[in-house]
Write a protein that holds these residues in place. Structure first.
Motif, mmCIF file in Angstrom:
data_model
loop_
_atom_site.group_PDB
_atom_site.id
_atom_site.type_symbol
_atom_site.label_atom_id
_atom_site.label_comp_id
_atom_site.label_asym_id
_atom_site.label_seq_id
_atom_site.Cartn_x
_atom_site.Cartn_y
_atom_site.Cartn_z
ATOM 1 N N ALA A 163 0.825 -1.211 0.000
ATOM 2 C CA ALA A 163 0.000 0.000 0.000
ATOM 3 C C ALA A 163 0.856 1.257 0.000
ATOM 4 C CB ALA A 163 -0.918 -0.014 1.226
ATOM 5 N N GLY A 164 2.168 1.084 -0.124
ATOM 6 C CA GLY A 164 3.061 2.234 -0.185
ATOM 7 C C GLY A 164 3.494 2.763 1.160
ATOM 8 N N ILE A 165 3.263 2.016 2.220
ATOM 9 C CA ILE A 165 3.635 2.445 3.568
ATOM 10 C C ILE A 165 4.999 1.858 3.919
ATOM 11 C CG2 ILE A 165 3.023 2.298 6.014
ATOM 12 C CD1 ILE A 165 0.071 2.077 5.061
ATOM 13 N N PRO A 166 5.989 2.689 4.247
ATOM 14 C CA PRO A 166 7.300 2.156 4.644
ATOM 15 C C PRO A 166 7.185 1.303 5.918
ATOM 16 C CG PRO A 166 7.433 4.510 4.158
ATOM 17 C CD PRO A 166 5.974 4.167 4.235
ATOM 18 N N VAL A 167 7.915 0.198 5.936
ATOM 19 C CA VAL A 167 7.792 -0.767 7.035
ATOM 20 C C VAL A 167 9.174 -1.130 7.571
ATOM 21 C CG1 VAL A 167 6.803 -2.971 7.753
ATOM 22 C CG2 VAL A 167 5.840 -1.774 5.793
ATOM 23 N N SER A 168 9.279 -1.178 8.894
ATOM 24 C CA SER A 168 10.477 -1.710 9.546
ATOM 25 C C SER A 168 10.132 -3.060 10.169
ATOM 26 C CB SER A 168 10.974 -0.749 10.645
ATOM 27 O OG SER A 168 11.427 0.459 10.072
ATOM 28 N N LEU A 169 11.040 -4.022 10.030
ATOM 29 C CA LEU A 169 10.760 -5.395 10.477
ATOM 30 C C LEU A 169 11.664 -5.781 11.648
ATOM 31 C CD1 LEU A 169 10.484 -7.207 7.008
ATOM 32 C CD2 LEU A 169 8.669 -6.136 8.345
ATOM 33 N N HIS A 170 11.067 -6.285 12.712
ATOM 34 C CA HIS A 170 11.827 -6.891 13.809
ATOM 35 C C HIS A 170 12.749 -7.974 13.241
ATOM 36 C CE1 HIS A 170 12.403 -9.824 17.098
ATOM 37 N NE2 HIS A 170 12.291 -8.781 17.918
ATOM 38 N N GLY A 171 13.888 -8.210 13.922
ATOM 39 C CA GLY A 171 14.868 -9.151 13.406
ATOM 40 C C GLY A 171 14.308 -10.527 13.098
ATOM 41 N N ALA A 172 13.409 -11.042 13.967
ATOM 42 C CA ALA A 172 12.851 -12.375 13.727
ATOM 43 C C ALA A 172 11.973 -12.385 12.479
ATOM 44 C CB ALA A 172 12.034 -12.817 14.946
ATOM 45 N N ILE A 173 11.245 -11.296 12.254
ATOM 46 C CA ILE A 173 10.388 -11.231 11.060
ATOM 47 C C ILE A 173 11.239 -11.010 9.811
ATOM 48 C CG2 ILE A 173 8.494 -9.950 9.966
ATOM 49 C CD1 ILE A 173 7.410 -9.423 12.790
ATOM 50 N N GLU A 174 12.293 -10.199 9.951
ATOM 51 C CA GLU A 174 13.202 -10.013 8.817
ATOM 52 C C GLU A 174 13.860 -11.343 8.431
ATOM 53 O OE1 GLU A 174 13.891 -7.924 6.616
ATOM 54 O OE2 GLU A 174 15.748 -8.795 5.835
ATOM 55 N N LYS A 175 14.226 -12.150 9.447
ATOM 56 C CA LYS A 175 14.844 -13.455 9.161
ATOM 57 C C LYS A 175 13.889 -14.346 8.375
ATOM 58 C CE LYS A 175 16.910 -17.461 11.523
ATOM 59 N NZ LYS A 175 17.255 -18.045 12.843
ATOM 60 N N MET A 176 12.630 -14.389 8.814
ATOM 61 C CA MET A 176 11.646 -15.201 8.093
ATOM 62 C C MET A 176 11.377 -14.611 6.706
ATOM 63 S SD MET A 176 10.669 -17.953 9.606
ATOM 64 C CE MET A 176 12.392 -18.111 10.062
ATOM 65 N N SER A 177 11.311 -13.277 6.626
ATOM 66 C CA SER A 177 11.037 -12.653 5.328
ATOM 67 C C SER A 177 12.147 -12.965 4.324
ATOM 68 C CB SER A 177 10.884 -11.139 5.504
ATOM 69 O OG SER A 177 9.771 -10.850 6.327
ATOM 70 N N SER A 178 13.384 -13.079 4.807
ATOM 71 C CA SER A 178 14.484 -13.445 3.918
ATOM 72 C C SER A 178 14.258 -14.830 3.314
ATOM 73 C CB SER A 178 15.814 -13.428 4.687
ATOM 74 O OG SER A 178 16.111 -12.122 5.117
ATOM 75 N N LEU A 179 13.728 -15.758 4.147
ATOM 76 C CA LEU A 179 13.394 -17.085 3.615
ATOM 77 C C LEU A 179 12.250 -16.989 2.608
ATOM 78 C CD1 LEU A 179 13.644 -19.309 6.813
ATOM 79 C CD2 LEU A 179 15.051 -19.492 4.766
ATOM 80 N N TYR A 180 11.255 -16.167 2.913
ATOM 81 C CA TYR A 180 10.158 -15.968 1.968
ATOM 82 C C TYR A 180 10.695 -15.451 0.621
ATOM 83 C CZ TYR A 180 6.165 -16.506 5.241
ATOM 84 O OH TYR A 180 5.221 -16.991 6.101
ATOM 85 N N ARG A 181 11.618 -14.476 0.704
ATOM 86 C CA ARG A 181 12.178 -13.899 -0.535
ATOM 87 C C ARG A 181 12.860 -14.982 -1.362
ATOM 88 N NH1 ARG A 181 13.922 -9.894 3.333
ATOM 89 N NH2 ARG A 181 12.650 -7.991 3.166
ATOM 90 N N ALA A 182 13.520 -15.926 -0.690
ATOM 91 C CA ALA A 182 14.210 -16.999 -1.413
ATOM 92 C C ALA A 182 13.228 -17.858 -2.209
ATOM 93 C CB ALA A 182 14.981 -17.871 -0.423
ATOM 94 N N PHE A 183 11.948 -17.806 -1.824
ATOM 95 C CA PHE A 183 10.923 -18.580 -2.548
ATOM 96 C C PHE A 183 10.013 -17.656 -3.364
ATOM 97 C CE2 PHE A 183 12.315 -21.532 0.715
ATOM 98 C CZ PHE A 183 12.426 -22.719 -0.010
ATOM 99 N N GLY A 184 10.507 -16.448 -3.653
ATOM 100 C CA GLY A 184 9.825 -15.592 -4.622
ATOM 101 C C GLY A 184 8.828 -14.596 -4.069
ATOM 102 N N VAL A 185 8.682 -14.508 -2.736
ATOM 103 C CA VAL A 185 7.746 -13.537 -2.147
ATOM 104 C C VAL A 185 8.473 -12.203 -1.994
ATOM 105 C CG1 VAL A 185 6.250 -13.000 -0.191
ATOM 106 C CG2 VAL A 185 6.587 -15.380 -0.896
ATOM 107 N N THR A 186 7.869 -11.119 -2.435
ATOM 108 C CA THR A 186 8.517 -9.814 -2.361
ATOM 109 C C THR A 186 7.915 -8.968 -1.234
ATOM 110 O OG1 THR A 186 6.974 -8.872 -3.974
ATOM 111 C CG2 THR A 186 9.031 -9.829 -4.819
#
Length: 326
Positions: free
Chosen positions: A189-212
């Motif tokens: 929605a265009g809102i800048p987001v900061s991610l807690h380290g645990a969520i950033e770690k999981m998001s990195s795994l998501y990115r590896a499977f094509g989720v942006t």
């Protein structure tokens, strides 16, 4: 096909497989990477590629048979052959329901499941079966969530209202599942987001499977102004959150439908979005499966089984666990 509960959990004796064991066992299907399903690493794990990567990152290494959705594998023994196929459960990235076929009988274990669409994982598939084992976290009629579009709009509205008042919107959401989902909704929605380290770690795994994750960056305490912050629920009482002088805390959880949720989460805002099926979805899952026999597990298993039995179904609870949403 026999179905047993052992101290380690659900067990299929003819096939020699547990499902999501809570104690170490020889071999098991692991439906997804949440700790209450994957922490007790089996000696041999059957899991999707995504779940295998998540389990490896969170809990360590074990021998793994990697099974993409819809690709069957032989299990059991020469004297008792069977076939296992995993289907998306729509719960979190890589989550799966397990279909076990043996001697012409089909048994399907949903694992944690939801039918609603997600921005960060595949939509659930429910195959037809003879016996269905369905999770019942929200197996009471009171748990009926608003439609997904409205929930996403509510998350964006909460963020924009807080930012408009010069406050930091802080969203409470689990690292695996809703955290990445909330980040994807806000960033999209265009809102800048900061991610807690645990969520950033999981998001990195998501990115590896094509989720942006557009507009999302790792948490930096010096760069929070004008950004939303997404943290796991336990962080609501930690300095990362409590030191933000002007903040609005929003809990994203299915339990938001209960009046006590404001106090339970210490939140000023609630959004009843869940990674689990609500009551109507659970009924729809049972109907889609066309199962002759239904067994309920987790959450309101006893109550949901009674509701199904009153509708004339062969339905029983396999256990009476305390409800909890992960």
């Amino acid at each position: 096909m026999r179905l047993e509960t052992t101290p380690a959990g659900l067990f299929l004796p003819e096939v020699g497989l547990h499902v999501d064991p809570v104690l170490p066992v020889e071999a098991a299907i692991v439906t997804h990477g949440h700790g209450d399903h994957a922490r007790a690493l089996p000696g041999r794990m059957y899991a999707t590629p995504e779940t295998a990567a998540i389990v490896r990152a969170r809990f360590g290494e074990t021998a793994t048979v990697v099974l993409p959705y819809g690709e069957p594998v032989d299990v059991g023994s020469p004297r008792s052959p069977a076939r296992l196929t995993l289907f998306s459960a729509g719960h979190v990235l890589g989550s799966a329901g397990a279909l076990v076929e043996q001697g012409g009988e089909r048994l399907f274990v949903t694992g944690d499941v939801k039918l609603r669409p997600s921005l960060t994982c595949a939509t659930a598939e429910i195959p037809e079966c003879d016996t269905l084992v369905v999770e019942s976290t929200f197996g009471l009629r009171v748990f009926r969530f608003p439609e997904t579009r409205l929930l996403r709009e509510a998350i964006v509205a909460e963020a924009r209202a807080a930012l408009g008042e010069g406050a930091t919107p802080v969203f409470l959401a689990y690292a695996l599942g809703k955290g990445p989902e909330v980040a994807r909704i806000l960033g999209g929605a265009g809102i800048p987001v900061s991610l807690h380290g645990a969520i950033e770690k999981m998001s990195s795994l998501y990115r590896a499977f094509g989720v942006t994750f557009p507009n999302a960056v790792p948490y930096d305490s010096s760069a929070l102004e004008g950004r939303a912050l997404v943290v796991p629920p336990p962080c609501r009482s930690q300095p990362m959150v409590t030191k933000i002088r002007n903040r609005r805390v929003v809990a994203v959880t299915g339990w938001a439908l209960l009046d006590a949720a404001y106090d339970r989460y210490g939140a000023q805002g609630l959004v009843p979005m869940s990674d689990h099926a609500d009551f109507d979805e659970l009924v729809a899952i049972v109907e889609k499966s066309r199962a002759r026999r239904v067994r309920t597990v987790h959450g309101f298993a006893d109550a949901f089984a009674r509701i199904l039995a009153r509708r004339g179904m062969d339905a029983e609870a396999l256990e009476a666990a305390a409800p909890e949403e992960a």
